[in-house]
Every structure is written in C-alpha cells, then in structure tokens.
Design an enzyme around this catalytic site. Structure first.
Site, mmCIF file in Angstrom:
data_model
loop_
_atom_site.group_PDB
_atom_site.id
_atom_site.type_symbol
_atom_site.label_atom_id
_atom_site.label_comp_id
_atom_site.label_asym_id
_atom_site.label_seq_id
_atom_site.Cartn_x
_atom_site.Cartn_y
_atom_site.Cartn_z
ATOM 1 N N GLU A 89 -9.100 -9.763 -8.497
ATOM 2 C CA GLU A 89 -8.100 -8.729 -8.215
ATOM 3 C C GLU A 89 -6.882 -8.863 -9.134
ATOM 4 O OE1 GLU A 89 -9.532 -8.499 -3.545
ATOM 5 O OE2 GLU A 89 -7.580 -9.358 -4.016
ATOM 6 N N ASN A 94 -2.347 -0.160 6.742
ATOM 7 C CA ASN A 94 -1.817 -1.420 7.281
ATOM 8 C C ASN A 94 -0.835 -2.146 6.340
ATOM 9 O OD1 ASN A 94 -3.648 -2.273 5.404
ATOM 10 N ND2 ASN A 94 -4.987 -3.348 6.830
ATOM 11 N N LYS A 104 0.826 -1.213 0.000
ATOM 12 C CA LYS A 104 0.000 0.000 0.000
ATOM 13 C C LYS A 104 0.860 1.262 0.000
ATOM 14 C CE LYS A 104 -3.960 -2.392 2.032
ATOM 15 N NZ LYS A 104 -5.039 -2.350 3.052
ATOM 16 N N HIS A 117 -2.124 -5.621 1.309
ATOM 17 C CA HIS A 117 -3.417 -6.262 1.042
ATOM 18 C C HIS A 117 -3.211 -7.756 0.812
ATOM 19 C CE1 HIS A 117 -7.325 -7.044 -0.887
ATOM 20 N NE2 HIS A 117 -6.654 -7.713 -1.807
ATOM 21 N N TYR A 134 -12.132 -1.720 -4.407
ATOM 22 C CA TYR A 134 -12.724 -1.954 -3.084
ATOM 23 C C TYR A 134 -14.255 -1.821 -3.113
ATOM 24 C CZ TYR A 134 -8.222 -2.222 -0.635
ATOM 25 O OH TYR A 134 -6.992 -2.611 -0.163
HETATM 26 P P1 DAT Z 1 -8.462 -6.814 5.024
HETATM 27 O O1 DAT Z 1 -7.581 -5.858 4.249
HETATM 28 O O2 DAT Z 1 -7.762 -7.382 6.219
HETATM 29 O O3 DAT Z 1 -9.101 -7.852 4.155
HETATM 30 P P2 DAT Z 1 -11.016 -5.454 4.984
HETATM 31 O O4 DAT Z 1 -11.234 -6.117 3.665
HETATM 32 O O5 DAT Z 1 -12.070 -5.605 6.030
HETATM 33 O O6 DAT Z 1 -9.637 -5.925 5.640
HETATM 34 O O7 DAT Z 1 -10.809 -3.888 4.753
HETATM 35 C C1 DAT Z 1 -10.077 -3.417 3.657
HETATM 36 C C2 DAT Z 1 -9.134 -2.347 4.126
HETATM 37 O O8 DAT Z 1 -9.886 -1.217 4.596
HETATM 38 C C3 DAT Z 1 -8.258 -2.743 5.307
HETATM 39 O O9 DAT Z 1 -7.083 -3.399 4.887
HETATM 40 C C4 DAT Z 1 -7.982 -1.429 5.965
HETATM 41 C C5 DAT Z 1 -9.237 -0.629 5.726
HETATM 42 N N1 DAT Z 1 -10.148 -0.714 6.862
HETATM 43 C C6 DAT Z 1 -10.888 -1.788 7.245
HETATM 44 N N2 DAT Z 1 -11.626 -1.505 8.338
HETATM 45 C C7 DAT Z 1 -11.352 -0.214 8.645
HETATM 46 C C8 DAT Z 1 -11.797 0.676 9.663
HETATM 47 N N3 DAT Z 1 -12.682 0.280 10.605
HETATM 48 N N4 DAT Z 1 -11.281 1.931 9.692
HETATM 49 C C9 DAT Z 1 -10.397 2.342 8.746
HETATM 50 N N5 DAT Z 1 -9.932 1.554 7.757
HETATM 51 C C10 DAT Z 1 -10.402 0.297 7.695
HETATM 52 MG MG MG Z 2 -10.405 -7.616 2.529
#
Ligand code: DAT
Ligand code: MG
Length: 139
Positions: A128, A114, A11, A117, A51
C-alpha cells in the site's frame, strides 16, 4: 518479529468533513511518526486496484465508489509493531463497534464510511505504501 511501518488513508468522508488536522494530530499524539504524506484523489479504477483483495465481495462496488468520491490523505507511519498497534488505535471496522476514543469511533459515520484505513499486515503495509509513494517521498 513485526515491522515498524504501516500505511493509512483518511477516507473521503472524513477529509470532506474537515477532520484531517484532528486525525493527524491524534495519530502523532499516539506516537506514530509520519514518514510520508499526501492528499490525492483516486479514480474508481485506482480505488479498485488498491482494494483488489475485496473484488467480488458484496461491498466492493460501494467501497470503490466511496473511495473515489473525493480526496483522501495517504500516509506512511512509523512505530514499533506499527500494523497491529495502529489497527487497535483506529478501532473496529464498524464505528458503532469501535472502542471509545478511537478514530473510527470519533470520526466514522458507518461501516462503509469509517473515516480511516489501516494496513492488515506488514506485506499490505509495504504494498500500500508503494502504491502511493515513490522511494524519494519516503526518505
Ligand atoms: P478494515 O478496513 O477494517 O481492514 P476490511 O478490509 O474488511 O476492513 O474492509 C475494507 C473496507 O471496506 C472497510 O474499511 C469498510 C468497507 N467494508 C467492509 N465490510 C463492509 C460491509 N459489510 N459493508 C460495507 N462496507 C464494508
Ligand atoms: Mg482491510
């Protein structure tokens, strides 16, 4: 039976901090083969499309702003049970909760930023990968 392919992105925050080399090295040391690789910048619209499943969630704006804030590095990876193993390999979504030694623990700054991905299913890995790579780039 689970597939051998997953998709990942380094990222913008991790790319900007200069962690790309270390992260790719760790991924290879983890036994993942790089099947396709590119550095690219996403527009906000493209990040929104990637997304799509999160559209309408409270963090969608923050997420798509962040993911279009600078270059990312996209890769297709191959390993047995790729999707599930890679998700444990990178650690929990929130770096503060990620296991020691995982990429998100080492290089993640916050829940939003974080570092990396990882696809959540074989179907996502395929979608993807196709979003970023043409057939010729994956052979
Ligand atoms: P992951 O990337 O672990 O699959 P996800 O698909 O639930 O997690 O979310 C996609 C991304 O969005 C994640 O990597 C970071 C961001 N994200 C998720 N939940 C969030 C939140 N509560 N606040 C801010 N960013 C968030
Ligand atoms: Mg995800």
């Amino acid at each position: 039976m689970t597939g051998k392919i997953t998709f990942t992105m380094i990222k913008p925050s991790a790319f900007a901090a200069g962690y790309t080399g270390n992260i790719l090295a760790k991924i290879e040391e983890g036994g993942y083969t790089i099947k396709a690789l590119k550095k690219i910048s996403l527009s906000k619209e493209q990040a929104g499309h990637f997304y799509e499943m999160h559209r309408g969630k409270p963090f969608y704006e923050e997420l798509t702003n962040f993911m279009s804030s600078g270059p990312i590095v996209a890769a297709m990876l191959e390993k047995e049970n790729a999707v599930e193993s890679f998700r444990s390999f990178i650690g929990a979504t929130d770096p503060a909760k990620a296991e020691e030694g995982t990429i998100r623990k080492l290089y993640g700054k916050s829940l939003g930023e974080n570092a990396i991905h990882g696809s959540d299913s074989d179907e996502s890995a395929e979608r993807e990968s196709a979003f970023f790579f043409s057939f010729l780039e994956t052979t």
